[in-house]
Design a protein around this motif. Structure first.
Motif, PDB file in Angstrom:
ATOM      1  N   SER A 108      41.131 -37.800 -19.630  1.00 46.57           N
ATOM      2  CA  SER A 108      39.941 -38.698 -20.049  1.00 46.57           C
ATOM      3  C   SER A 108      39.733 -39.792 -19.323  1.00 46.57           C
ATOM      4  N   THR A 109      40.874 -40.759 -19.783  1.00 46.16           N
ATOM      5  CA  THR A 109      41.055 -41.911 -19.373  1.00 46.16           C
ATOM      6  C   THR A 109      41.829 -42.143 -17.899  1.00 46.16           C
ATOM      7  N   ARG A 110      42.098 -40.836 -17.421  1.00 41.36           N
ATOM      8  CA  ARG A 110      42.629 -41.429 -16.042  1.00 41.36           C
ATOM      9  C   ARG A 110      42.212 -42.009 -15.396  1.00 41.36           C
ATOM     10  N   PRO A 111      42.306 -42.939 -14.815  1.00 38.63           N
ATOM     11  CA  PRO A 111      41.601 -44.073 -13.833  1.00 38.63           C
ATOM     12  C   PRO A 111      41.179 -43.312 -12.273  1.00 38.63           C
ATOM     13  N   THR A 112      39.671 -43.347 -12.014  1.00 39.89           N
ATOM     14  CA  THR A 112      39.802 -42.416 -11.490  1.00 39.89           C
ATOM     15  C   THR A 112      38.812 -43.147  -9.358  1.00 39.89           C
ATOM     16  N   VAL A 113      39.159 -43.026  -9.098  1.00 39.05           N
ATOM     17  CA  VAL A 113      38.805 -44.198  -7.326  1.00 39.05           C
ATOM     18  C   VAL A 113      38.205 -43.117  -6.724  1.00 39.05           C
ATOM     19  N   LEU A 114      37.416 -43.543  -6.156  1.00 34.68           N
ATOM     20  CA  LEU A 114      35.890 -42.762  -5.158  1.00 34.68           C
ATOM     21  C   LEU A 114      36.684 -43.561  -3.772  1.00 34.68           C
ATOM     22  N   LEU A 115      36.356 -42.166  -2.714  1.00 36.22           N
ATOM     23  CA  LEU A 115      37.215 -42.619  -1.517  1.00 36.22           C
ATOM     24  C   LEU A 115      35.747 -42.716  -0.279  1.00 36.22           C
ATOM     25  N   LEU A 116      35.736 -43.642   0.144  1.00 38.08           N
ATOM     26  CA  LEU A 116      34.947 -42.842   1.202  1.00 38.08           C
ATOM     27  C   LEU A 116      35.157 -43.230   2.808  1.00 38.08           C
ATOM     28  N   PRO A 117      35.034 -41.949   3.341  1.00 40.95           N
ATOM     29  CA  PRO A 117      35.802 -41.943   4.490  1.00 40.95           C
ATOM     30  C   PRO A 117      35.211 -42.949   5.802  1.00 40.95           C
ATOM     31  N   ILE A 177      27.791 -41.666  -7.671  1.00 35.99           N
ATOM     32  CA  ILE A 177      28.876 -42.410  -8.789  1.00 35.99           C
ATOM     33  C   ILE A 177      28.084 -42.056 -10.267  1.00 35.99           C
ATOM     34  N   HIS A 178      27.026 -41.947  -9.668  1.00 35.06           N
ATOM     35  CA  HIS A 178      26.289 -41.975 -11.799  1.00 35.06           C
ATOM     36  C   HIS A 178      26.867 -40.157 -12.109  1.00 35.06           C
ATOM     37  N   HIS A 179      27.034 -39.430 -10.773  1.00 38.97           N
ATOM     38  CA  HIS A 179      27.494 -37.748 -11.348  1.00 38.97           C
ATOM     39  C   HIS A 179      29.309 -37.846 -12.061  1.00 38.97           C
ATOM     40  N   VAL A 180      30.542 -38.909 -11.091  1.00 37.27           N
ATOM     41  CA  VAL A 180      31.649 -38.908 -11.158  1.00 37.27           C
ATOM     42  C   VAL A 180      31.524 -39.805 -12.428  1.00 37.27           C
ATOM     43  N   HIS A 181      30.571 -40.987 -12.910  1.00 34.14           N
ATOM     44  CA  HIS A 181      31.119 -41.820 -14.014  1.00 34.14           C
ATOM     45  C   HIS A 181      30.427 -40.844 -14.973  1.00 34.14           C
ATOM     46  N   SER A 182      29.901 -40.049 -15.226  1.00 29.01           N
ATOM     47  CA  SER A 182      28.903 -39.167 -16.095  1.00 29.01           C
ATOM     48  C   SER A 182      30.527 -37.508 -16.648  1.00 29.01           C
ATOM     49  N   LEU A 183      31.269 -37.893 -15.648  1.00 32.14           N
ATOM     50  CA  LEU A 183      32.400 -36.345 -16.030  1.00 32.14           C
ATOM     51  C   LEU A 183      33.154 -37.264 -16.698  1.00 32.14           C
ATOM     52  N   HIS A 184      33.373 -39.080 -16.151  1.00 33.67           N
ATOM     53  CA  HIS A 184      34.649 -39.322 -17.045  1.00 33.67           C
ATOM     54  C   HIS A 184      34.566 -40.766 -17.408  1.00 33.67           C
ATOM     55  N   PRO A 185      33.263 -40.801 -18.538  1.00 34.22           N
ATOM     56  CA  PRO A 185      32.859 -42.001 -18.802  1.00 34.22           C
ATOM     57  C   PRO A 185      33.563 -43.122 -19.375  1.00 34.22           C
ATOM     58  N   SER A 186      34.969 -42.437 -19.977  1.00 35.72           N
ATOM     59  CA  SER A 186      36.478 -43.602 -20.370  1.00 35.72           C
ATOM     60  C   SER A 186      36.679 -43.928 -19.570  1.00 35.72           C
ATOM     61  N   ALA A 187      37.252 -43.034 -17.829  1.00 32.10           N
ATOM     62  CA  ALA A 187      38.062 -43.291 -17.371  1.00 32.10           C
ATOM     63  C   ALA A 187      37.297 -44.512 -16.752  1.00 32.10           C
ATOM     64  N   PRO A 188      38.753 -45.768 -16.374  1.00 29.73           N
ATOM     65  CA  PRO A 188      37.696 -47.204 -14.931  1.00 29.73           C
ATOM     66  C   PRO A 188      38.056 -46.478 -13.971  1.00 29.73           C
ATOM     67  N   PHE A 189      36.397 -46.754 -13.438  1.00 31.64           N
ATOM     68  CA  PHE A 189      36.263 -46.542 -12.459  1.00 31.64           C
ATOM     69  C   PHE A 189      36.350 -47.565 -11.015  1.00 31.64           C
ATOM     70  N   ASP A 241      42.990 -34.109  -9.111  1.00 34.78           N
ATOM     71  CA  ASP A 241      42.774 -34.227 -10.717  1.00 34.78           C
ATOM     72  C   ASP A 241      44.272 -35.246 -10.724  1.00 34.78           C
ATOM     73  N   ASN A 242      45.133 -34.718  -9.537  1.00 39.07           N
ATOM     74  CA  ASN A 242      46.215 -35.731 -10.456  1.00 39.07           C
ATOM     75  C   ASN A 242      46.419 -35.668 -12.001  1.00 39.07           C
ATOM     76  N   ASN A 243      46.882 -33.457 -12.097  1.00 41.63           N
ATOM     77  CA  ASN A 243      46.656 -34.062 -13.700  1.00 41.63           C
ATOM     78  C   ASN A 243      48.295 -33.299 -14.144  1.00 41.63           C
ATOM     79  N   ASP A 244      49.347 -34.299 -13.543  1.00 46.19           N
ATOM     80  CA  ASP A 244      50.503 -34.073 -13.367  1.00 46.19           C
ATOM     81  C   ASP A 244      50.653 -35.355 -13.449  1.00 46.19           C
TER      82      ASP A 244
END
Length: 386
Positions: free
Chosen positions: A132-141, A197-209, A121-124
Motif C-alpha cells: 500500500s505504501t510501495r512507491p509506484t513509477v509510471l513508465l512511458l515508452p 494516472i487517475h486509475h493508478v493513483h486510485s489503486l494505491h492512494p497512499s503510495a508515493p507516485f 508489482d515487485n512483491n518481493d
C-alpha cells in the motif's frame, strides 16, 4: 594542458620515426601508439564531460547533489562508440534485455477505447514490503515503444533494486490489444495519460507516485505536467531524451543522413503500428495515402494531426512542443538530454527559459546519452525534501 603543443610534439615524433625506416624502427607500432594517444587525448578533452545543469535556482541542484550525486560526475561514453547516431544504430544489436514478468491490465476510456498497462508489482521488495505504501513509477515508452523495449526493461530492473513498483503505459493499439475506436495517440493529447494516472493513483492512494518518460513518452509527460501544474498526484518526474521543440526535431530528422538512418525507419514503424487496425481506421482516414508517407512529417500531416482535429500540421507541432509549457510545471522534474541527439537538437533555448522556470525544474545535458544511468538511492528524507 596545452593540447596543441602535445599534438605538435606527437607529430614531430612520428615524423622522426618514419625517417628511420618502416621496418627497422617499428613505425607501425609507433603509428598505432600515436593514434591511440591522440584518440585518448581527444576523448578526454572533448568527449568526456560533466553534465551541464540548467535551473532557475540552487535548491534543486543541492538536492540532486546529495541524493543523486552521479549528476555531478564526469560522464564517460563508451570509448569506442561515443557518437549519438552510431550508438542509436548499434543499441538494438548489443543491448542486454533483463527478464521481467508483467501482469497485464486493460482499462476502459471515456470514448469506449482501451489502454494496456503492464505491471511489475515487485512483491518481493525489501525496502517497501507493504504494497500500500510501495512507491509506484509510471513508465512511458517512446514513439512506437512498448513495455518490451530494452530501455524500459532496464528502468524496471533499476527500480526493482530500489524496491519500487512499476507500471508501463502502452499507447493505444501498440502492445497487441485491439483498437476499439478509431483513435490512437499523439504527443500533444494527454487525455489517455490523465486517465491512466487517475486509475493508478486510485489503486494505491497512499503510495508515493512518480513517472518517467522516454523520447515521445517524455514529451507527453511534460505536456501533461504543463497542463496540470500542481494539480496532479505525481510527486516528481524524470524525462529522458525528450524532443523540446517538434519543429526542430523534425527538421533535424529530415537532413539527408538522418532521414536515411532514422526518419524513414520511424515512418515505417508508425505505419506498421496502425496497419493491423486498418479496418477500424479506414472509416475516417485515407489509409492508402497514409501508407505512402516517407517521413514522420508526412505521416503526421496525413494521419496524426487529422485524427486529433488540428487545422494544420504546424498547429499540431506547436501544441506538441513541451518547451512552450515548462513555465506551468508545478512538481520536481529532472530532464536528461544529450547534446548530440539528432531527435532533440538545439537545447540553447532552454538556458534562457530556465530563468523563468519553477524552482523544481532541472535540465541536464551530457555528451552522449545511450549508456548513461541515473541511480538515486532512497533515503528517509527524500519524500520530505521534495
Amino acid at each position: 594542458m596545452d593540447w596543441q603543443v602535445l599534438t605538435r610534439e606527437l607529430s614531430l615524433y612520428l615524423e622522426s620515426q618514419v625517417r628511420v625506416g618502416l621496418f627497422g624502427s617499428g613505425v607501425g607500432l609507433s603509428l598505432v601508439l600515436g593514434f591511440g594517444v591522440a584518440y585518448a587525448c581527444y576523448y578526454l578533452s572533448s568527449i568526456a564531460k560533466k553534465p551541464q545543469l540548467v535551473a532557475s535556482n540552487d535548491r534543486f541542484c543541492r538536492f540532486l547533489e546529495e541524493y543523486c550525486p552521479v549528476v555531478t560526475e564526469t560522464y564517460y561514453p563508451t570509448i569506442w562508440c561515443w557518437e549519438g547516431r552510431v550508438q542509436t544504430l548499434l543499441r538494438p544489436f548489443i543491448t542486454s534485455r533483463p527478464q521481467v514478468q508483467y501482469r497485464n491490465e486493460l482499462i476502459k476510456t471515456a470514448d469506449g477505447g482501451q489502454i494496456s498497462l503492464d505491471w511489475f508489482d515487485n512483491n518481493d521488495s525489501l525496502y517497501y514490503p507493504d504494497a500500500s505504501t510501495r512507491p509506484t513509477v509510471l513508465l512511458l515508452p517512446g514513439l512506437t515503444g512498448t513495455s518490451k523495449e530494452s530501455y524500459i526493461l532496464h528502468m524496471i530492473h533499476q527500480s526493482e533494486t530500489l524496491g519500487y513498483r512499476c507500471v508501463v503505459f502502452n499507447n493505444r493499439g501498440i502492445a497487441g490489444e485491439d483498437l476499439l475506436t478509431p483513435r490512437t495517440y499523439c504527443a500533444a493529447n494527454t487525455e489517455d495519460l490523465e486517465a491512466v494516472i487517475h486509475h493508478v493513483h486510485s489503486l494505491h492512494p497512499s503510495a508515493p507516485f512518480m513517472a518517467a518518460g522516454v523520447s515521445m513518452g517524455g514529451m507527453l509527460l511534460l505536456n501533461y505536467l504543463g497542463k496540470t501544474g500542481r494539480d496532479t498526484p505525481l510527486m516528481a518526474a524524470a524525462i529522458f531524451s525528450a524532443g523540446w521543440n517538434v519543429f526542430e526535431s523534425v527538421e533535424s530528422l529530415e537532413k539527408p543522413l538522418n532521414w536515411l538512418l532514422f526518419n524513414y525507419y520511424l515512418t515505417t514503424c508508425l505505419q506498421s503500428s496502425i496497419s493491423r487496425h486498418r479496418q477500424m481506421l479506414e472509416k475516417l482516414f485515407d489509409m492508402d495515402l497514409v501508407m505512402k508517407a516517407r517521413t514522420v512529417r508526412e505521416f503526421d500531416k496525413q494521419f496524426t494531426s487529422v485524427m486529433f482535429g488540428y487545422r494544420t500540421i504546424d498547429d499540431y507541432y506547436e501544441d506538441a512542443s513541451p518547451c512552450r509549457k515548462l513555465k506551468s510545471v508545478g512538481i520536481p522534474v529532472l530532464c536528461l538530454n544529450s547534446v548530440d541527439d539528432v531527435f532533440s537538437p538545439g537545447h540553447d533555448n532552454l538556458k534562457s527559459s530556465a530563468v523563468d522556470l519553477s524552482a523544481t525544474f532541472q535540465c541536464l545535458k551530457i555528451k552522449s546519452k545511450k549508456k548513461c544511468k541515473l541511480s538515486c538511492r532512497p533515503k528517509s528524507r527524500v519524500r520530505e525534501e521534495i
